[in-house]
Structures are given as structure tokens and as C-alpha cells.
Design an enzyme around this catalytic site. Structure first.
Site, PDB file in Angstrom:
ATOM      1  N   ASP A 225     -27.894 -19.091 -13.092  1.00 19.88           N
ATOM      2  CA  ASP A 225     -26.773 -19.267 -12.168  1.00 19.88           C
ATOM      3  C   ASP A 225     -25.479 -18.784 -12.824  1.00 19.88           C
ATOM      4  O   ASP A 225     -25.492 -17.816 -13.598  1.00 19.88           O
ATOM      5  CB  ASP A 225     -26.691 -20.750 -11.785  1.00 19.88           C
ATOM      6  CG  ASP A 225     -26.142 -20.975 -10.389  1.00 19.88           C
ATOM      7  OD1 ASP A 225     -24.938 -20.741 -10.192  1.00 19.88           O
ATOM      8  OD2 ASP A 225     -26.907 -21.379  -9.502  1.00 19.88           O
TER       9      ASP A 225
ATOM     10  N   HIS B 118     -20.341 -23.596  -9.640  1.00 22.54           N
ATOM     11  CA  HIS B 118     -21.565 -23.585  -8.845  1.00 22.54           C
ATOM     12  C   HIS B 118     -22.786 -24.010  -9.662  1.00 22.54           C
ATOM     13  O   HIS B 118     -23.563 -24.892  -9.259  1.00 22.54           O
ATOM     14  CB  HIS B 118     -21.767 -22.184  -8.266  1.00 22.54           C
ATOM     15  CG  HIS B 118     -22.928 -22.040  -7.340  1.00 22.54           C
ATOM     16  ND1 HIS B 118     -24.182 -21.671  -7.772  1.00 22.54           N
ATOM     17  CD2 HIS B 118     -23.026 -22.201  -6.001  1.00 22.54           C
ATOM     18  CE1 HIS B 118     -25.003 -21.603  -6.736  1.00 22.54           C
ATOM     19  NE2 HIS B 118     -24.331 -21.922  -5.640  1.00 22.54           N
TER      20      HIS B 118
ATOM     21  N   SER C   9     -28.176 -23.130  -1.732  1.00 18.44           N
ATOM     22  CA  SER C   9     -28.001 -23.297  -3.185  1.00 18.44           C
ATOM     23  C   SER C   9     -28.201 -24.743  -3.594  1.00 18.44           C
ATOM     24  O   SER C   9     -28.644 -25.026  -4.710  1.00 18.44           O
ATOM     25  CB  SER C   9     -26.593 -22.866  -3.598  1.00 18.44           C
ATOM     26  OG  SER C   9     -26.469 -21.474  -3.644  1.00 18.44           O
TER      27      SER C   9
END
Length: 604
Positions: free
Chosen positions: A190, A231, A402
Site C-alpha cells: 500500500d 491510507h 480498500s
């Protein structure tokens, strides 16, 4: 005078065939779900493809001289993409004007030193148009009151755990009573993870008890895979945020270990070469599970090869389906080795932003602000940057596939921690245990159920072990009986062959399912009395052979009955006991028929 052949063996085969009929429709449905997604029609394809850059996956043993030779062939300088090229063996090149991309790729793909080559593609973190990074209200919302708390299981003491409706939806507390992911490594490929204090930033406050192993940052070629976006840390939090520490919220597989692998920049974008390297790095450094909450509309050959490589090394690969809100699963989720995950909101319905399609394996909570407002998003700890660029360490509600993907990755870690390590078997358990919901192109096998998944994994693993030790004890008991008879002057015959035949019937299905996989439809044949029945039809019909096959049939019959009662029959998706009942009943009937026929056979 020859004995007249009876037709009952053929009638038995006909009965078995008819009893298997209820499952044939589901097999056809599963076969259709493996079709490749249609090629995307993207107006601005240049945002996802770098037309003058190519990437090359070299075969093992390539070195600098290999790059020099290939560079001369294509008329452009190839360079290693990272200092870890000895492991990943990926090189890139920017083609000068006048050099044909198509011709360069044709030359490389036909060269024996090259595994594959492609143009460079770009992938991003899938973000939704609404509330991608908004702070959730400090007080728990009562909008989730329809979600019942687990009646049994283990409950953490994290003060904001009640706001995690997503864990109640998938029955996390039931799963925690059996597994918490200890000993399993989950690679988060990621934007990195805020997992340490360094010059790039601090460790996120609710990750201080989370276990980490070294990772790598392929975007800046650094050993510190720190998150400069927020994120990746949020994703890692769903998997293994520090739990039961009187702080913040919980993680789903909180005893698992996180391997941070950074392949996306602070803007949330990364190249296919970086991602392919990240996948290979994770597989080579002991990751059991990979989570990729990233995607794009175009397939990439290097990334596909990397997914195949990791899967063959026993890694479970879980990916976000995408946030287009339309039909069409993105990549890498649409690759065959990957588990594509769509997203649902607090009421268990497909989220407005979620991509879907026939490649969806199952759905998981991803949040839906249109249903639950801010309280309907997924709450985890992460670090975001304010307008001045300063880090703000807090609890944020994100939504997207996600967020759905790490739920599945975490449950995969819980499953692996109880002993199921084959990636296809893990996927089978995830799908078989899912909460059924239609249509399949939106929900796959259904909505993730952590409690059922871990229970099924425990039963499958422990029952196999129990059957093995039961057979060992049976052989030991036969030896004890023979020893006792010798001492008392009784018969000294050891019933080896009856025990061996029964043991084969009881254990062979476990060995065959480990060979074919828990999701293989071949298990329908190998977990039945078809093997002894077929041997009988093929001519093994003497008295000794019939007795031998009778004991073998008893073993197969008891194995199937054991699995039926424990709901662990490995024949793909969960067909329900009603569909399996005719199959099991006919096997029991024929199995005991073979046993009685064998016992009644005349002694030679």
C-alpha cells in the site's frame, strides 16, 4: 457353473449420480465466475499507462551483463528498478523517440532470459467520492443498534470498539474465541504504514503493541516503508491495530504480524513494476497473506506473473475490487490467484461506490456514508496531514473497497493461524462460510463471516488430525488384542488387512482433498464409496476382496458421515445440508450394503 452377475452395482452408480444432481447447477455457476473481465473502455487511458516506458521480468540468474545485452537488442538502456533486483529481477527502460514499443516488447518476450515484459501501468488506492477521510463522531452512534452483539465469544476493552459495526456484522467476537492470527504475517502492499518513529513521522498511537517485521519502500528505495498518505495505516489497522489495550479501536487479526510494503507514493499512485516487486518481496520474505487495497482498469503482465509466483509459494492474495460503482472488477483483483472483495455498508447491502462482477469472491464491510452517515464508515487509527503538512494522529472513518479487502485478509490470517495454509483452501473456507446473499456478481459467495470461517477451519483441521490418531489407536488396539490373546492362549491372528482397509477408507479422503484442494469438485467422488464400488464392478469380487472392500466402504462411509455432521464436506461452496443430504444418504446406504455383502461372502 458361473454365478449370475447382479445388476445392483450399476443401480448403485445410478443412485449416486442422481443424488449428486442438486449440486451440478452450482458447479456451473462457479465455473462461469472464473471468466475474464471485459477489456475496459477508458477515456483517459494515459492516466494509467506510460506508453514509452517498459518493464521486464527477468528469469532467475540475470545480472548486469544480461541487462546490457538486452539493452543493445531493444535500443534503449534497461536499468534495475530497485536495489533488491537480485530478489525481484525487474528492470525498466524509457524508450527514446523512434524506438517502437511493440517491437521492443516482442524482442524481449521472445528472449529466453526474459520471463515477461509489458508497458508500465499505474495503479492507485481506490477512493470513493464521498467522505474518503473524515473524522467519525467521538460518541458511538446508535444507528447501528440493529446489529446484535455476539452472544458468545471474546470482547476487547478498546473504548471505541462499539463504533466498529463492521466487526459485529461479520461476527468477529465468535472468531476471536478460536483464533487471533498469532504467528501469521500479513503484507500490507500500500502507501506504507506509520509503524515506527523515524524522520518521516511518528508511529500511529494505536499501533504501539502491534507486531511488525521489516518491509521495504519501493517508491523511494528505502528500508523504512513509512506511510506519507494515511491510507496504508488505516488498512493495516483493520487487520492488526493494537487491541484490548484500553485505547481507540480494535483490529481483526490483532495477534498477526504486519509487513509494511510501500508501492504507492504519498499521492496514492504507484507503478506496476513497484507493485510486482512488492508482491515478490512479500512472498520471498515469509508473508502468509497479502492485502492490496489498490487497483486500476488495466491488467499488467508483470503483476500477473508476480501474483502467480506468490500464490505458488502458498500466499493468500486479497484485493479490493475497485470503487467505480459499476460492473467491472479492477486489477489485480481480477487476476485468478487473487480474492476479489466488494464492499457492503452497515445494512449488508452493496455500497454505492463498490465495483462488482463475476470475479467477486465475497463481500465485506467497506462502509457506506449514504446509509449510516459518518458512523457508517470504517473507523481505524491513522495519521493524516493538515493544511500545513503537520501529522494529525487520530481515528478516522474511511470507506471503500480498500476498507473491505483487509477484513478478508485478516480473516484469512485467522484461518491460517489454526492450521489451514493452502491459499486455495483458505479461499474455499472463506466462501463456504460466507453469509449467503444474491446476486453473485455483487456479493460472490456472500458476506464475510469471521465466526463461521474460523469455526469451519478449526473443524476441518482438527477433524483430520482426530481421524489420523483414531486410526493409529485402532492399529494399536489390534496389537494389544493380539498380545492379550498370546498371554491367554487365544487366537494369535492380527486383523491387519481389515484394519488397513478401514483405515484407507477413513484417511484417503483427507489425503485426496489435500491434493486436489478443499474447493475441488473432485472431492465429491473421493469423499464417497465410489472407489470401493468401482473396484467391485471392475472385478474385485472374490470373497476376500469383497470383505476387504466392505471394510474400505465402511471407512469411506464413516468419513462422509463425520463431515456431514460437522458441516465440513469439501465440495466447493456451501450447498446446504438439504442439497447434500441425498448424496450422503445414498452413500451410507451403498456403503453399508458393501459392508454387509463383504461380511456375508463365503470364506475360501
Amino acid at each position: 457353473m458361473n454365478e449370475r452377475k447382479t445388476p445392483w452395482p450399476w443401480l448403485a452408480f445410478l443412485l449416486l449420480a442422481l443424488s449428486a444432481w442438486p449440486m451440478l447447477r452450482d458447479w456451473q455457476r462457479e465455473a462461469r465466475s472464473t471468466q475474464a473481465p471485459p477489456k475496459p473502455s477508458i477515456a483517459n487511458s494515459s492516466a494509467f499507462i506510460s506508453p514509452n516506458q517498459i518493464e521486464v521480468q527477468l528469469r532467475p540468474g540475470a545480472d548486469d551483463s544480461t541487462l546490457e545485452a538486452l539493452s543493445r537488442e531493444i535500443g534503449a538502456p534497461l536499468q534495475w528498478d530497485s536495489p533488491l533486483h537480485a530478489e525481484t529481477e525487474i528492470a525498466v527502460a524509457t524508450l527514446p523517440s523512434g524506438v517502437s514499443v511493440a517491437q521492443a516488447l516482442d524482442k524481449l518476450r521472445s528472449d529466453g532470459r526474459v520471463e515477461t515484459a509489458d508497458v508500465v501501468h499505474y495503479y492507485t488506492e481506490p477512493t470513493s467520492a464521498v467522505l474518503p477521510q473524515e473524522l467519525v463522531a467521538e460518541e458511538p452512534s446508535d444507528s447501528n443498534s440493529t446489529l446484535k452483539k455476539d452472544a458468545s465469544g471474546w470482547r476487547p476493552n478498546d473504548p471505541r470498539y462499539d463504533e466498529q459495526w463492521n466487526f459485529r456484522l461479520i461476527h468477529a467476537e465468535e472468531a476471536w474465541a478460536l483464533s487471533r492470527g498469532k504467528g501469521i504475517k500479513v503484507a500490507v502492499i500500500d502507501t506504507g504504514v506509520a509503524y515506527t518513529n523515524c524522520d518521516k513521522g511518528p508511529i500511529a498511537r494505536d499501533f504501539k503493541q502491534t507486531r511488525f517485521v521489516p518491509g521495504y519502500d519501493f517508491t523511494s528505495r528505502s528500508a523504512i516503508a513509512y506511510d506519507d498518505n494515511g491510507h496504508g495505516t488505516h488498512v493495516a489497522g483493520t487487520i492488526a491495530e493494537s487491541t484490548n489495550n484500553n485505547e481507540g479501536v480494535a483490529g481483526l487479526a490483532f495477534d498477526a504480524t504486519i509487513m509494511p510494503v510501500k508501492v504507492l507514493t504519498g499521492s496514492g499512485m504507484g507503478s506496476s513494476a513497484w507493485i510486482a516487486e512488492g508482491i515478490r518481496y512479500a512472498a520471498d520474505h515469509g508473508a502468509n497473506v497479502i492485502n492490496m487495497s489498490l487497483g486500476g482498469p488495466f491488467p499488467d503482465k508483470l503483476m500477473a506473473e508476480a501474483c502467480d509466483y506468490a500464490h505458488k509459494k502458498g500466499v493468500v492474495i486479497v484485493c479490493a475490487a475497485g470503487n467505480t460503482g459499476t460492473e467491472g472488477v479492477g486489477y489485480p483483483a481480477a487476476f485468478k490467484p487473487c480474492i476479489a472483495v466488494s464492499a457492503v455498508g452497515p445494512k449488508g447491502n452493496l455500497a454505492f461506490y463498490s465495483s462488482y462482477g463475476p470475479q467477486i469472491a465475497l463481500a465485506a464491510p467497506g462502509g457506506d456514508s449514504r446509509v449510516g452517515g459518518q458512523a457508517g464508515t470504517i473507523l481505524q487509527n491513522t495519521i493524516l496531514r493538515d493544511a500545513s503538512g503537520n501529522p494529525v494522529d487520530d481515528y478516522y472513518g474511511f470507506q471503500g473497497t480498500s476498507m473491505a479487502s483487509p477484513h478478508v485478509a485478516a480473516v484469512a490470517a485467522l484461518i491460517e493461524a489454526v492450521g489451514i495454509r493452502n491459499p486455495d483452501d483458505v479461499k474455499c473456507i472463506l466462501q463456504k462460510s460466507a453469509q449467503p446473499k444474491e446476486p453473485t456478481k455483487k456479493y460472490g459467495a456472500g458476506i464475510l463471516d469471521a465466526g463461521r470461517a474460523v469455526k469451519l477451519a478449526v473443524n476441518t483441521y482438527e477433524d483430520g488430525v482426530a481421524r489420523f490418531w483414531f486410526v493409529v489407536a485402532l492399529f494399536g488396539l489390534g496389537g494389544l488384542v493380539m498380545w492379550f490373546n498370546r498371554k491367554t492362549g487365544g487366537p494369535r491372528h492380527y486383523p491387519f488387512w481389515p484394519i488397513a482397509a478401514f483405515a484407507f477408507g477413513l484417511l484417503a479422503p483427507d489425503w485426496l482433498s489435500s491434493t486436489f484442494g478443499l474447493g475441488s469438485h473432485w472431492n465429491l467422488l473421493t469423499h464417497s464409496v465410489l472407489i470401493p464400488a468401482a473396484l467391485l464392478v471392475l472385478g474385485a469380487d472374490g470373497p476376500k476382496e469383497r470383505r476387504f472392500l466392505g471394510y474400505m466402504a465402511l471407512g469411506f462411509t464413516l468419513h462422509l458421515g463425520w463431515e456431514f455432521l460437522r458441516d465440513t464436506i469439501p465440495v466447493g461452496l456451501d450447498y446446504g445440508r438439504l442439497a447434500l443430504l441425498p448424496w450422503c444418504a445414498s452413500n451410507v446406504l451403498i456403503g453399508f450394503g458393501l459392508l454387509i455383502s463383504g461380511l456375508a461372502a463365503k470364506q475360501e
